[in-house]
Motif scaffolding. Structure first.
Motif, PDB file in Angstrom:
ATOM      1  N   VAL B  65       0.835  -1.201   0.000  1.00 19.91           N
ATOM      2  CA  VAL B  65       0.000   0.000   0.000  1.00 19.91           C
ATOM      3  C   VAL B  65       0.873   1.256   0.000  1.00 19.91           C
ATOM      4  N   PHE B  66       1.944   1.245   0.795  1.00 21.95           N
ATOM      5  CA  PHE B  66       2.820   2.418   0.873  1.00 21.95           C
ATOM      6  C   PHE B  66       3.430   2.733  -0.497  1.00 21.95           C
ATOM      7  N   ALA B  67       3.843   1.682  -1.218  1.00 20.64           N
ATOM      8  CA  ALA B  67       4.415   1.892  -2.543  1.00 20.64           C
ATOM      9  C   ALA B  67       3.389   2.532  -3.472  1.00 20.64           C
ATOM     10  N   GLY B  68       2.119   2.135  -3.330  1.00 23.07           N
ATOM     11  CA  GLY B  68       1.070   2.739  -4.153  1.00 23.07           C
ATOM     12  C   GLY B  68       0.929   4.218  -3.879  1.00 23.07           C
ATOM     13  N   VAL B  69       0.936   4.587  -2.599  1.00 27.25           N
ATOM     14  CA  VAL B  69       0.810   5.999  -2.221  1.00 27.25           C
ATOM     15  C   VAL B  69       2.031   6.782  -2.705  1.00 27.25           C
ATOM     16  N   ALA B  70       3.230   6.193  -2.513  1.00 31.66           N
ATOM     17  CA  ALA B  70       4.458   6.870  -2.946  1.00 31.66           C
ATOM     18  C   ALA B  70       4.457   7.057  -4.458  1.00 31.66           C
ATOM     19  N   ALA B  71       3.895   6.085  -5.178  1.00 36.51           N
ATOM     20  CA  ALA B  71       3.866   6.193  -6.641  1.00 36.51           C
ATOM     21  C   ALA B  71       2.977   7.348  -7.087  1.00 36.51           C
ATOM     22  N   VAL B  72       1.877   7.588  -6.348  1.00 37.88           N
ATOM     23  CA  VAL B  72       1.027   8.742  -6.665  1.00 37.88           C
ATOM     24  C   VAL B  72       1.841  10.018  -6.539  1.00 37.88           C
ATOM     25  N   TRP B  73       2.627  10.107  -5.485  1.00 43.12           N
ATOM     26  CA  TRP B  73       3.484  11.290  -5.266  1.00 43.12           C
ATOM     27  C   TRP B  73       4.500  11.424  -6.398  1.00 43.12           C
ATOM     28  N   LEU B  74       5.104  10.290  -6.793  1.00 49.11           N
ATOM     29  CA  LEU B  74       6.077  10.314  -7.899  1.00 49.11           C
ATOM     30  C   LEU B  74       5.427  10.835  -9.177  1.00 49.11           C
ATOM     31  N   ALA B  75       4.201  10.338  -9.463  1.00 49.39           N
ATOM     32  CA  ALA B  75       3.506  10.800 -10.665  1.00 49.39           C
ATOM     33  C   ALA B  75       3.289  12.305 -10.609  1.00 49.39           C
ATOM     34  N   TRP B  76       2.895  12.810  -9.445  1.00 48.81           N
ATOM     35  CA  TRP B  76       2.672  14.238  -9.270  1.00 48.81           C
ATOM     36  C   TRP B  76       3.972  15.022  -9.479  1.00 48.81           C
ATOM     37  N   LEU B  77       5.086  14.529  -8.918  1.00 54.48           N
ATOM     38  CA  LEU B  77       6.374  15.222  -9.075  1.00 54.48           C
ATOM     39  C   LEU B  77       6.785  15.265 -10.549  1.00 54.48           C
ATOM     40  N   VAL B  78       6.635  14.133 -11.242  1.00 57.67           N
ATOM     41  CA  VAL B  78       7.003  14.108 -12.658  1.00 57.67           C
ATOM     42  C   VAL B  78       6.107  15.054 -13.447  1.00 57.67           C
ATOM     43  N   PHE B  79       4.806  15.095 -13.067  1.00 58.06           N
ATOM     44  CA  PHE B  79       3.869  15.969 -13.756  1.00 58.06           C
ATOM     45  C   PHE B  79       4.265  17.436 -13.591  1.00 58.06           C
ATOM     46  N   THR B  80       4.610  17.854 -12.374  1.00 59.18           N
ATOM     47  CA  THR B  80       4.988  19.251 -12.158  1.00 59.18           C
ATOM     48  C   THR B  80       6.301  19.577 -12.867  1.00 59.18           C
ATOM     49  N   GLN B  81       7.207  18.576 -12.956  1.00 53.95           N
ATOM     50  CA  GLN B  81       8.470  18.810 -13.666  1.00 53.95           C
ATOM     51  C   GLN B  81       8.238  19.092 -15.149  1.00 53.95           C
ATOM     52  N   SER B  82       7.109  18.562 -15.693  1.00 53.89           N
ATOM     53  CA  SER B  82       6.899  18.699 -17.135  1.00 53.89           C
ATOM     54  C   SER B  82       6.671  20.152 -17.523  1.00 53.89           C
ATOM     55  N   PHE B  83       6.411  21.047 -16.547  1.00 51.09           N
ATOM     56  CA  PHE B  83       6.232  22.457 -16.891  1.00 51.09           C
ATOM     57  C   PHE B  83       7.531  23.247 -16.786  1.00 51.09           C
ATOM     58  N   PHE B  85      10.618  22.502 -18.143  1.00 52.87           N
ATOM     59  CA  PHE B  85      11.689  22.333 -19.123  1.00 52.87           C
ATOM     60  C   PHE B  85      11.263  22.662 -20.551  1.00 52.87           C
ATOM     61  N   GLY B  86      10.270  23.530 -20.715  1.00 52.50           N
ATOM     62  CA  GLY B  86       9.885  23.948 -22.057  1.00 52.50           C
ATOM     63  C   GLY B  86       9.425  22.773 -22.905  1.00 52.50           C
ATOM     64  N   TRP B  87       9.936  22.747 -24.131  1.00 52.08           N
ATOM     65  CA  TRP B  87       9.516  21.685 -25.047  1.00 52.08           C
ATOM     66  C   TRP B  87       9.969  20.325 -24.558  1.00 52.08           C
ATOM     67  N   PHE B  88      11.065  20.305 -23.821  1.00 53.80           N
ATOM     68  CA  PHE B  88      11.567  19.049 -23.281  1.00 53.80           C
ATOM     69  C   PHE B  88      10.563  18.452 -22.293  1.00 53.80           C
ATOM     70  N   GLY B  89       9.653  19.314 -21.809  1.00 52.85           N
ATOM     71  CA  GLY B  89       8.629  18.874 -20.869  1.00 52.85           C
ATOM     72  C   GLY B  89       7.713  17.814 -21.452  1.00 52.85           C
ATOM     73  N   ILE B  90       7.627  17.758 -22.785  1.00 47.32           N
ATOM     74  CA  ILE B  90       6.793  16.722 -23.410  1.00 47.32           C
ATOM     75  C   ILE B  90       7.297  15.333 -23.021  1.00 47.32           C
ATOM     76  N   ALA B  91       8.622  15.189 -22.954  1.00 47.43           N
ATOM     77  CA  ALA B  91       9.192  13.912 -22.537  1.00 47.43           C
ATOM     78  C   ALA B  91       8.770  13.587 -21.104  1.00 47.43           C
ATOM     79  N   PHE B  92       8.737  14.629 -20.253  1.00 42.74           N
ATOM     80  CA  PHE B  92       8.296  14.406 -18.885  1.00 42.74           C
ATOM     81  C   PHE B  92       6.826  14.016 -18.847  1.00 42.74           C
ATOM     82  N   PHE B  93       6.037  14.620 -19.764  1.00 42.16           N
ATOM     83  CA  PHE B  93       4.622  14.292 -19.794  1.00 42.16           C
ATOM     84  C   PHE B  93       4.426  12.826 -20.191  1.00 42.16           C
ATOM     85  N   LEU B  94       5.266  12.376 -21.134  1.00 41.96           N
ATOM     86  CA  LEU B  94       5.250  10.964 -21.516  1.00 41.96           C
ATOM     87  C   LEU B  94       5.611  10.098 -20.301  1.00 41.96           C
ATOM     88  N   GLY B  95       6.638  10.554 -19.559  1.00 38.49           N
ATOM     89  CA  GLY B  95       7.036   9.836 -18.351  1.00 38.49           C
ATOM     90  C   GLY B  95       5.904   9.797 -17.342  1.00 38.49           C
TER      91      GLY B  95
END
Lengths: 183, 348
Positions: B65-83, B85-95
């Motif tokens: 369960v903890f890994a599931g919750v941590a993964a939600v946080w990871l997804a959120w961090l990757v999502f915020t990173q996508s804004f 790096f400009g065009w490179f952010g598309i790669a983050f969005f894919l991630g």
């Protein structure tokens, strides 16, 4: 009037399954190939070790600069100060190296299906993730790609991989003897 | 090495001399007339319960369960990173999509479906995330060897097991539109077990479109709702395209909604090729006539369950069958397990 067949007394079933079944041990088959989750998990631990090596090497390379800029200490070569800071660096490097060697050993054990190594790795990952989260919530450290996102991501991925049902089943599969000794 | 000690200290029902498989007691055996696990002798049930919730198991549940919750946080961090790096952010969005579709949503579905999907037979297979998958729309009677012989003669190809190598091959063959007629099928679960094997027929050499049917051996002594005993249950559907699953956002096969067409196709091919086989139909067996499968595709059925009896099919027929089926589908269970433990283990 006698019943045509015997009724078995069955308890009323709840409308939902018990959440405790998340903790129910999986029943692995006797012969099981290494699942992708276990392989990926131990490879990710190795990647964490590599990240640690990079960190230690860069610490060694930029030690003087770090002292000058972060701690405002300038050391003249050949003095006692030089010897002291060198000793501190050596202690950090040795301690870091020991931790990395242990982690590498755990990665190997996880690869061969050791359950306690898997639990240990997950425990370390949980502690690391929780401390990162506390730091970010307390506002001391922002987690971005340039700071700690990579190591945090590795920790979370390791935890996801090794806590999965396949990895659990593989580490807890019944076996006669330790797989290391199997031909 | 002490890592084996946990398993050794826990001689569970699966390791003991009990001939009844664990899955039969926990997943399958719910026709109401069979005593549940609780009805066993008191002391045995109690020790079983203690074993079930050992410290190591609780830790496993916590990490899951903890890994599931941590993964939600990871997804959120990757999502915020996508804004950042400009065009490179598309790669983050894919991630972000990769993390969400392949790590976060499966884990959350797994946690939630463990609680809200009943763990007994409801006529539906379940996906590896615990979601309701393809409906069980076929049953077979006969030995495993006869079943393999009947399917091979009817022009069906046994699907490869899912390994890294075969998964990679299905990706490349889908992109290049090259034929891969032994392509593996995704695992679906019945009685808490993955399918024992699967058969398929590729259509027009296009890996996106295929007939396929998964088989599960029923637990010993297990009866269908209504009391009929069958040895095999199967779920046959037609993959019509590749698309996104609406529940997990993963790339998956979309199935044809009219699953009766596929069911009748399987029965017809088996009956035509095997004069010794015959069929008995259980009318209106299904509890649901309109539903969705694990990928969110609508399905509809008339609810009939054909029981194909292949016991009389000569086993020797398998040698005379199509050449491509002969090598991989050795009809002996033990030999197959040995092959997957030794020979096939190397190519993964």
């Amino acid at each position: 009037m006698s019943a045509p067949f015997e009724r078995v007394n069955v308890e009323k079933r709840p409308a939902y399954e018990s959440p405790a079944s998340l903790a129910r041990p999986v029943t692995p088959p006797t012969s099981m190939r290494r699942p992708a989750a276990t392989a990926v998990g131990s490879v990710l631990v190795v990647l964490r070790v590599i990240a640690g090596i990079v960190w230690l090497v860069s610490l060694w390379a930029f030690w003087d600069e770090l002292l000058r800029e972060q701690l405002d200490i300038t050391v003249d070569p050949g003095t006692d100060e030089q010897a002291a800071t060198d000793a501190v660096l050596a202690i950090i490097l040795v301690f870091g190296a020991i931790v990395l060697v242990v982690e590498l050993g755990l990665a190997v054990l996880v690869w061969f299906g050791s359950n306690w190594a898997r639990i240990a790795v997950m425990l370390f990952a949980t502690i690391s993730i929780t401390s990162s989260w506390v730091e970010s919530v307390a506002g001391n450290a922002e987690i971005t790609l340039r700071t700690t996102l990579v190591t945090l991501a590795l920790d979370i991925l390791v935890l996801l991989a090794l806590s999965s049902r396949n990895a659990r089943a593989y580490a807890r599969r019944p076996r006669q003897r330790v797989i290391l000794h199997r031909k | 090495m002490s890592d084996g000690s946990v398993a050794e200290r826990e001689p569970g029902p699966e390791a003991g001399a009990e001939p009844v498989p664990d899955a039969a007691a926990e997943a399958g055996a719910e026709p109401g007339v069979e005593p549940g696990p609780e009805a066993n002798a008191g002391s045995e049930a109690e020790s079983a319960r203690a074993r079930r919730f050992s410290v190591a198991s609780m830790l496993d549940g916590f990490f899951f369960v903890f890994a599931g919750v941590a993964a939600v946080w990871l997804a959120w961090l990757v999502f915020t990173q996508s804004f950042e790096f400009g065009w490179f952010g598309i790669a983050f969005f894919l991630g972000f999509w990769l993390v969400l579709a392949y790590l976060v949503l499966p884990r959350l579905h797994r946690i939630l479906t463990t609680i809200y999907v009943p763990d007994y037979f409801i006529g539906r297979a379940r996906t590896s995330d615990g979601l309701l998958g393809d409906p069980v729309n076929l049953a077979f009677e006969g030995s495993e060897a006869s079943l393999h012989a009947a399917m091979a003669l009817a022009g069906w190809t046994r699907a490869d097991d899912v390994t890294l190598a075969t998964s990679w091959r299905i990706v490349t063959s889908t992109i290049t539109r090259r034929s891969y007629d032994e392509a593996p099928v995704s695992p679906l679960f019945l009685f808490g077990r993955q399918q024992d094997f699967a058969y398929q027929q590729e259509v027009e050499g296009n890996p996106a479109r295929r007939h396929h049917v998964r088989f599960w051996r029923t637990p010993d002594g297990w009866l269908l709702p209504g009391g009929r005993r069958v040895e095999w249950l199967a779920a046959g559907t037609f993959d019509r395209a590749v698309g996104f699953s609406i529940f997990t956002l993963q790339i998956t096969h979309k199935i044809d909604a009219d699953i009766d067409v596929e069911r009748d196709h399987i029965v017809a091919t088996v009956l035509t090729a095997n004069p010794n086989a015959y069929v008995e139909v259980l009318r209106d067996f299904s509890t649901g006539y309109h539903s969705r499968n694990g990928g969110g595709d609508t399905i509809r059925t008339d609810g009939d369950l054909p029981v194909v009896v292949v016991s009389e099919v000569p086993i020797g027929a398998i040698e005379a069958g199509p050449a491509d089926a002969a090598g991989d589908s050795v009809p002996v269970r033990g030999a197959d397990a040995a092959a997957s433990a030794t020979g096939r283990g190397a190519d993964g």
